[in-house]
Design a protein around this motif. Sequence first.
Motif, PDB file in Angstrom:
ATOM      1  N   SER A 307       0.753  -1.193   0.158  1.00 50.24           N
ATOM      2  CA  SER A 307       0.195  -0.054   0.002  1.00 50.24           C
ATOM      3  C   SER A 307       0.807   1.348   0.020  1.00 50.24           C
ATOM      4  O   SER A 307       0.401   2.436  -0.664  1.00 50.24           O
ATOM      5  N   GLU A 308       2.164   1.104   0.571  1.00 46.30           N
ATOM      6  CA  GLU A 308       2.878   2.290   0.656  1.00 46.30           C
ATOM      7  C   GLU A 308       3.304   2.629  -0.510  1.00 46.30           C
ATOM      8  O   GLU A 308       4.100   3.877  -0.753  1.00 46.30           O
ATOM      9  N   LEU A 309       3.749   1.652  -1.487  1.00 51.08           N
ATOM     10  CA  LEU A 309       4.248   2.100  -2.918  1.00 51.08           C
ATOM     11  C   LEU A 309       3.227   2.044  -3.969  1.00 51.08           C
ATOM     12  O   LEU A 309       3.622   2.039  -5.110  1.00 51.08           O
ATOM     13  N   ARG A 310       1.900   2.544  -3.771  1.00 52.46           N
ATOM     14  CA  ARG A 310       1.001   2.880  -4.602  1.00 52.46           C
ATOM     15  C   ARG A 310       0.710   4.384  -4.301  1.00 52.46           C
ATOM     16  O   ARG A 310       0.531   4.763  -3.089  1.00 52.46           O
ATOM     17  N   GLY A 311       1.022   5.164  -5.282  1.00 49.14           N
ATOM     18  CA  GLY A 311       0.909   6.653  -4.934  1.00 49.14           C
ATOM     19  C   GLY A 311       0.407   7.478  -5.907  1.00 49.14           C
ATOM     20  O   GLY A 311      -0.002   7.026  -7.159  1.00 49.14           O
ATOM     21  N   GLU A 312       0.526   8.565  -5.735  1.00 44.18           N
ATOM     22  CA  GLU A 312      -0.114   9.696  -6.593  1.00 44.18           C
ATOM     23  C   GLU A 312       1.079  10.521  -7.368  1.00 44.18           C
ATOM     24  O   GLU A 312       1.819  10.769  -6.387  1.00 44.18           O
ATOM     25  N   VAL A 313       0.872  10.924  -8.548  1.00 41.13           N
ATOM     26  CA  VAL A 313       1.807  11.599  -9.405  1.00 41.13           C
ATOM     27  C   VAL A 313       1.706  12.826  -8.852  1.00 41.13           C
ATOM     28  O   VAL A 313       0.725  13.390  -9.174  1.00 41.13           O
ATOM     29  N   LEU A 338      11.544   9.218  -9.014  1.00 43.59           N
ATOM     30  CA  LEU A 338      12.158   8.214  -9.893  1.00 43.59           C
ATOM     31  C   LEU A 338      12.071   8.653 -11.155  1.00 43.59           C
ATOM     32  O   LEU A 338      11.664   9.898 -11.630  1.00 43.59           O
ATOM     33  N   ALA A 339      12.793   8.021 -12.168  1.00 40.98           N
ATOM     34  CA  ALA A 339      13.124   8.377 -13.487  1.00 40.98           C
ATOM     35  C   ALA A 339      12.245   7.533 -14.347  1.00 40.98           C
ATOM     36  O   ALA A 339      12.597   6.308 -14.063  1.00 40.98           O
ATOM     37  N   THR A 340      11.508   7.832 -15.227  1.00 41.01           N
ATOM     38  CA  THR A 340      10.812   6.965 -16.024  1.00 41.01           C
ATOM     39  C   THR A 340      10.872   7.471 -17.401  1.00 41.01           C
ATOM     40  O   THR A 340      10.771   8.532 -17.666  1.00 41.01           O
ATOM     41  N   ASP A 341      10.510   6.624 -18.450  1.00 41.61           N
ATOM     42  CA  ASP A 341      10.454   7.141 -19.914  1.00 41.61           C
ATOM     43  C   ASP A 341       9.040   7.392 -20.183  1.00 41.61           C
ATOM     44  O   ASP A 341       8.571   7.816 -21.236  1.00 41.61           O
ATOM     45  N   ALA A 342       7.870   7.257 -19.208  1.00 38.13           N
ATOM     46  CA  ALA A 342       6.689   7.590 -19.616  1.00 38.13           C
ATOM     47  C   ALA A 342       6.173   8.927 -18.877  1.00 38.13           C
ATOM     48  O   ALA A 342       6.389   9.418 -17.771  1.00 38.13           O
ATOM     49  N   ARG A 343       5.447   9.646 -19.981  1.00 44.76           N
ATOM     50  CA  ARG A 343       4.796  10.841 -19.278  1.00 44.76           C
ATOM     51  C   ARG A 343       3.531  10.641 -18.523  1.00 44.76           C
ATOM     52  O   ARG A 343       2.664   9.647 -19.105  1.00 44.76           O
ATOM     53  N   LEU A 344       3.530  10.840 -17.247  1.00 44.32           N
ATOM     54  CA  LEU A 344       2.392  10.634 -16.609  1.00 44.32           C
ATOM     55  C   LEU A 344       1.490  11.947 -16.065  1.00 44.32           C
ATOM     56  O   LEU A 344       2.075  13.023 -16.034  1.00 44.32           O
ATOM     57  N   GLN A 345       0.375  11.573 -15.762  1.00 43.40           N
ATOM     58  CA  GLN A 345      -0.649  12.924 -15.351  1.00 43.40           C
ATOM     59  C   GLN A 345      -0.656  13.281 -13.969  1.00 43.40           C
ATOM     60  O   GLN A 345      -0.649  12.161 -13.240  1.00 43.40           O
ATOM     61  N   THR A 346      -0.530  14.304 -13.528  1.00 42.03           N
ATOM     62  CA  THR A 346      -0.636  14.809 -12.186  1.00 42.03           C
ATOM     63  C   THR A 346      -2.023  14.346 -11.880  1.00 42.03           C
ATOM     64  O   THR A 346      -2.947  14.499 -12.268  1.00 42.03           O
ATOM     65  N   GLY A 347      -1.760  13.730 -10.567  1.00 37.79           N
ATOM     66  CA  GLY A 347      -2.936  13.199 -10.067  1.00 37.79           C
ATOM     67  C   GLY A 347      -3.037  11.449 -10.403  1.00 37.79           C
ATOM     68  O   GLY A 347      -3.909  10.996  -9.741  1.00 37.79           O
ATOM     69  N   GLN A 348      -2.384  11.304 -10.829  1.00 38.80           N
ATOM     70  CA  GLN A 348      -2.551   9.829 -11.590  1.00 38.80           C
ATOM     71  C   GLN A 348      -2.015   8.700 -10.533  1.00 38.80           C
ATOM     72  O   GLN A 348      -1.009   8.859  -9.946  1.00 38.80           O
ATOM     73  N   ILE A 349      -2.799   7.745 -10.098  1.00 43.84           N
ATOM     74  CA  ILE A 349      -2.409   6.621  -9.267  1.00 43.84           C
ATOM     75  C   ILE A 349      -1.623   5.600  -9.936  1.00 43.84           C
ATOM     76  O   ILE A 349      -2.012   5.324 -10.986  1.00 43.84           O
ATOM     77  N   ILE A 350      -0.272   5.278  -9.255  1.00 47.99           N
ATOM     78  CA  ILE A 350       0.458   4.640 -10.067  1.00 47.99           C
ATOM     79  C   ILE A 350       1.115   3.531  -9.078  1.00 47.99           C
ATOM     80  O   ILE A 350       0.975   3.736  -7.722  1.00 47.99           O
ATOM     81  N   ASP A 351       1.471   2.173  -9.582  1.00 46.83           N
ATOM     82  CA  ASP A 351       2.104   1.203  -8.510  1.00 46.83           C
ATOM     83  C   ASP A 351       3.662   1.453  -8.928  1.00 46.83           C
ATOM     84  O   ASP A 351       4.169   1.750 -10.048  1.00 46.83           O
ATOM     85  N   LEU A 352       4.573   1.182  -8.039  1.00 45.61           N
ATOM     86  CA  LEU A 352       5.844   1.354  -8.012  1.00 45.61           C
ATOM     87  C   LEU A 352       6.516  -0.064  -7.858  1.00 45.61           C
ATOM     88  O   LEU A 352       6.244  -0.650  -6.746  1.00 45.61           O
ATOM     89  N   ALA A 353       7.633  -0.460  -8.523  1.00 42.36           N
ATOM     90  CA  ALA A 353       8.383  -1.520  -8.082  1.00 42.36           C
ATOM     91  C   ALA A 353       9.667  -1.313  -7.472  1.00 42.36           C
ATOM     92  O   ALA A 353      10.217  -0.080  -7.844  1.00 42.36           O
ATOM     93  N   LEU A 354      10.286  -1.940  -6.342  1.00 41.29           N
ATOM     94  CA  LEU A 354      11.441  -1.254  -5.614  1.00 41.29           C
ATOM     95  C   LEU A 354      12.496  -2.310  -5.558  1.00 41.29           C
ATOM     96  O   LEU A 354      12.172  -3.506  -5.107  1.00 41.29           O
ATOM     97  N   ASP A 355      13.464  -2.066  -5.999  1.00 39.15           N
ATOM     98  CA  ASP A 355      14.659  -2.961  -5.883  1.00 39.15           C
ATOM     99  C   ASP A 355      15.393  -2.790  -4.514  1.00 39.15           C
ATOM    100  O   ASP A 355      16.073  -1.783  -3.960  1.00 39.15           O
ATOM    101  N   TRP A 356      14.923  -3.511  -3.451  1.00 39.59           N
ATOM    102  CA  TRP A 356      15.178  -3.665  -1.978  1.00 39.59           C
ATOM    103  C   TRP A 356      16.551  -3.540  -1.714  1.00 39.59           C
ATOM    104  O   TRP A 356      17.007  -2.848  -0.637  1.00 39.59           O
ATOM    105  N   GLN A 357      17.314  -4.319  -2.527  1.00 42.67           N
ATOM    106  CA  GLN A 357      18.900  -4.391  -2.246  1.00 42.67           C
ATOM    107  C   GLN A 357      19.719  -3.024  -2.684  1.00 42.67           C
ATOM    108  O   GLN A 357      20.905  -2.912  -1.964  1.00 42.67           O
ATOM    109  N   ARG A 358      18.971  -2.065  -3.056  1.00 41.12           N
ATOM    110  CA  ARG A 358      19.634  -1.004  -3.598  1.00 41.12           C
ATOM    111  C   ARG A 358      19.298   0.021  -2.358  1.00 41.12           C
ATOM    112  O   ARG A 358      19.893   1.402  -2.391  1.00 41.12           O
TER     113      ARG A 358
END
Length: 366
Positions: A307-313, A338-358
């Motif tokens: 739940s903590e890594l689902r957030g709002e742009v 984060l850096a992404t190739d995708a243009r996202l809309q302000t207010g958009q809800i997205i999921d994030l993947a986390l590389d825990w080891q880093r």
Amino acid sequence: MTDLFDQKRSGTSITIERLSQRFGQNTVLDGIEVQLDAGQVLALLGPSGCGKTTLLKLIAGLLPVEKGQGRILLGDTLVAGDGHFAPPEARGLGMVFQDYALWPHMNVGRNVSFALEMRGMGRKQAMLRVAQALEIVGLKGYEARNPSSLSGGQQQRVALARAIVARPQVLLFDEPLSNLDRDLRESLCHEIGALLREMGTTAVYVTHDQEEAFALADRIAVMQGGHIRQLATPELLISEPASVLVAEFLKLGTLLEARHVPPSWHPLIAPVVNPQHLFIPQSALSFAHGQAANHDLSPETRQLLMSELRGEVVAQRFRHGRFITQVRTTAAPEGLVLATDARLQTGQIIDLALDWQRLRWLPQAA
């Protein structure tokens, strides 16, 4: 390639030991230690007033090292400290300044050849060397031009040709690109980096622009308050900043006040004394594109973080071919970066993947 590059290994090592500098009651440098191998490029990176230009002037011999305040060696030669002082002209240096420092009453050829003339080199040989240096910096045939007729970028190229024409062991740069527009800065930064590696000359490059530092340098010294807070390769600075202070200055990820409870972490809601800080590099986060995030984590950690890594742009800005994106989550109300190739809309809800080891737990700055 011209014979200015014949002495491929013309660079020399730089050793700085326990170097301090005070102006009155103000300590500008405090116990600086650096070991730079021959042919390496060191960037001195930090905000105005951190001591980086003073350090460059001490290396150049434009300021003396006070008695008992450290030593500077070029190769095996002591040039400053312990009662020794070699003037700038005896140190085998070339310098490139922010304001070009070209003589307006001399044409381009005379500006570049001046150092050779002062060394007593014959005119014919000097003009050959000048032509070679100007060709290297992309100004072939400009010898007769007046500096005032050139653009800012061309004037800085003349200054660079003047610095390399005498085949120095060490090149020193004092924010040479700060007066130029962004596109020209990027172009000249690339050219300077390629030139330094081709020549094999040791270089120290002062800048407050971390993009220049990361593009040019083999090693970067992050400076603040007269101290080197971290001296490391660009790759190590990005992934493993040594302290909260370095991570905050570089702005290459997200800092969270958190509590470490292996194998997970908990965000701190209320302020505490001396909190732990978790650093999440930009490269440790990615846009999950609708897939289940964190599938590589343990069940306990996944349950905590889902739940903590689902957030709002919150915001995006375009930088070097990618969108730097700020995402507000339960764990990070001020936003994960984060850096992404995708243009996202302000207010958009997205999921994030986390590389825990880093992820990295950071000590407080000293």
